[in-house]
Design a protein around this motif. Structure first.
Motif, mmCIF file in Angstrom:
data_model
loop_
_atom_site.group_PDB
_atom_site.id
_atom_site.type_symbol
_atom_site.label_atom_id
_atom_site.label_comp_id
_atom_site.label_asym_id
_atom_site.label_seq_id
_atom_site.Cartn_x
_atom_site.Cartn_y
_atom_site.Cartn_z
ATOM 1 N N ASP A 303 -0.516 67.550 18.655
ATOM 2 C CA ASP A 303 0.589 66.654 19.028
ATOM 3 C C ASP A 303 1.337 67.176 20.254
ATOM 4 N N ALA A 304 1.495 68.481 20.364
ATOM 5 C CA ALA A 304 2.170 69.060 21.531
ATOM 6 C C ALA A 304 1.400 68.753 22.805
ATOM 7 N N PHE A 305 0.071 68.804 22.726
ATOM 8 C CA PHE A 305 -0.751 68.471 23.888
ATOM 9 C C PHE A 305 -0.595 66.996 24.272
ATOM 10 N N ILE A 306 -0.599 66.113 23.291
ATOM 11 C CA ILE A 306 -0.506 64.675 23.582
ATOM 12 C C ILE A 306 0.867 64.339 24.166
ATOM 13 N N VAL A 307 1.909 64.926 23.626
ATOM 14 C CA VAL A 307 3.254 64.697 24.165
ATOM 15 C C VAL A 307 3.317 65.150 25.621
ATOM 16 N N THR A 308 2.658 66.258 25.937
ATOM 17 C CA THR A 308 2.730 66.823 27.289
ATOM 18 C C THR A 308 1.859 66.071 28.282
ATOM 19 N N PHE A 309 0.641 65.694 27.872
ATOM 20 C CA PHE A 309 -0.326 65.163 28.840
ATOM 21 C C PHE A 309 -0.741 63.711 28.607
ATOM 22 N N GLY A 310 -0.363 63.109 27.497
ATOM 23 C CA GLY A 310 -0.600 61.677 27.319
ATOM 24 C C GLY A 310 -1.777 61.303 26.463
ATOM 25 N N ASN A 311 -2.964 61.868 26.730
ATOM 26 C CA ASN A 311 -4.121 61.505 25.917
ATOM 27 C C ASN A 311 -5.177 62.610 25.947
ATOM 28 N N GLU A 312 -6.043 62.581 24.965
ATOM 29 C CA GLU A 312 -7.013 63.651 24.764
ATOM 30 C C GLU A 312 -8.087 63.719 25.840
#
Length: 360
Positions: A303-312
């Protein structure tokens, strides 16, 4: 059947945004109740283009994938198939007592696209029962080939029957988790605004710019292996043992790698690049040494990655490693190894998924 109870359109659209997908196939579009569930979501706030798709099993157990512009075409197709099937309105992937040729003809009659689903899989697939496209479809054209999890474009590029036929790297999902949705995807060049018609026209025109998905070795039928103890064998060893495992007597199932090798001839034709990817959740699971991508720890990092960069997909393919490192250094190193192909693969076979390890 055989899917999570959370497999509903709203959840599928939500995770598609998280994944970074712009186009999503419905699956099971012949099923009238599933059509009704999707109807309110065909136009959606997420801007996801929803393509009606369905899979059919023919009289010889070969699976065929069908893509259509709207559910009306699947309703027409259901009428054309219902006298040949006992499960057309009750099973998402109905068994139809017709040949591949007859199913393809009916799909084309309603204006849909059709091709072999997961073409190399040793169960319920084109090359599990046929040695050529014509053996299954006769003179009826196929519009694409779906590669399946155990194959990439290199497996089909040397097969003469596939010359000029688009390769699609799709994966069906049995739960709406980000590591299951979009495990395989396609980058398609559109000649107009995003719409179902434009997507299908681009497939017809073979406007596939890239395919992406698992390393084939991760597929559970990649190598020839026993279906009980999963011991792997060369094709020659399997033949010597009459396709029975000497350890336990169970069936040795021919793997996709060997089957593609049997069918390939001459110099492989040119194909778009294939991006070998591992789902972000699986990468996090690996570097953190936990049992599942669904653990609380993994989900928090994801979730931290998605919040930061938008999508996988952006994280896996385009976001600079230096920026990823600021969020989680170990995941950044793993993605860097993946992009540089520093991966050790442990192939799957016989029904057991393969695994990977990243080289520092």
């Amino acid at each position: 059947m055989a899917v999570s109870g959370a497999m509903h359109p709203k959840n599928l659209l939500s995770v598609s945004v998280t994944k970074g997908l712009h186009v999503l196939g419905t699956g099971d579009a012949l099923h009238p109740a599933w059509q009704k569930e999707w109807e309110p979501f065909l136009s959606n706030e997420a801007g996801i283009c929803v393509v009606p798709t369905g899979e059919v099993e023919d009289e010889h157990r070969v699976h065929h994938l069908i893509l259509a512009e709207d559910f009306g075409q699947f309703t027409q197709l259901r009428e054309l198939l219902k006298s040949h099937s006992k499960s057309i309105s009750t099973n998402g992937r109905p068994h139809v007592y017709l040949s591949g040729e007859e199913i393809a003809k009916r799909a084309h009659e309603v204006g849909a696209l059709v091709g072999p689903a997961h073409a190399f899989t040793p169960w319920t697939a084109l090359f599990a029962y046929h040695d050529s496209v014509a053996s299954c479809y006769n003179s009826e054209k196929i519009d694409f080939v779906e590669l399946g999890l155990s194959a990439d474009t290199s497996y089909g590029a040397g097969i003469p029957d596939f010359a000029g036929v688009p390769f699609l790297s799709n994966s069906d999902a049995h739960s709406p988790q980000p590591e299951k949705i979009g495990r395989e995807f396609n980058r398609i060049r559109l000649n107009g605004p995003l719409s179902v018609r434009c997507v299908l026209d681009s497939i017809r025109a073979n406007a596939i710019e890239a395919n992406a998905g698992f390393f084939p070795e991760e597929g559970k039928y990649n190598r020839t292996a026993c279906i009980r103890c999963f011991t792997q064998y060369s094709r020659e060893e399997a033949q010597q043992h009459n396709w029975r495992c000497p350890a336990d007597g169970a069936l040795i199932k021919k793997g996709v790698y060997d089957r593609a090798g049997e069918l390939s001839r001459g110099t492989p034709g040119s194909r778009p690049p294939y991006l070998h990817l591992v789902p972000l959740g699986q990468i996090i699971q690996t570097v953190e040494g936990v049992s599942s991508p669904g653990t609380k720890k993994c989900r928090a990092i994801y979730d931290a990655f998605i919040v930061t960069f938008g999508n996988e997909i952006d994280i896996l393919v385009t976001v600079p490693v230096s920026e990823i490192r600021a969020v989680h250094p170990k995941v950044a190193s793993a993605i860097e190894a993946l992009r540089e192909n520093r991966v050790t693969l442990h192939p799957g076979g016989g029904g057991k998924y393969g695994t990977f390890s990243l080289i520092p």
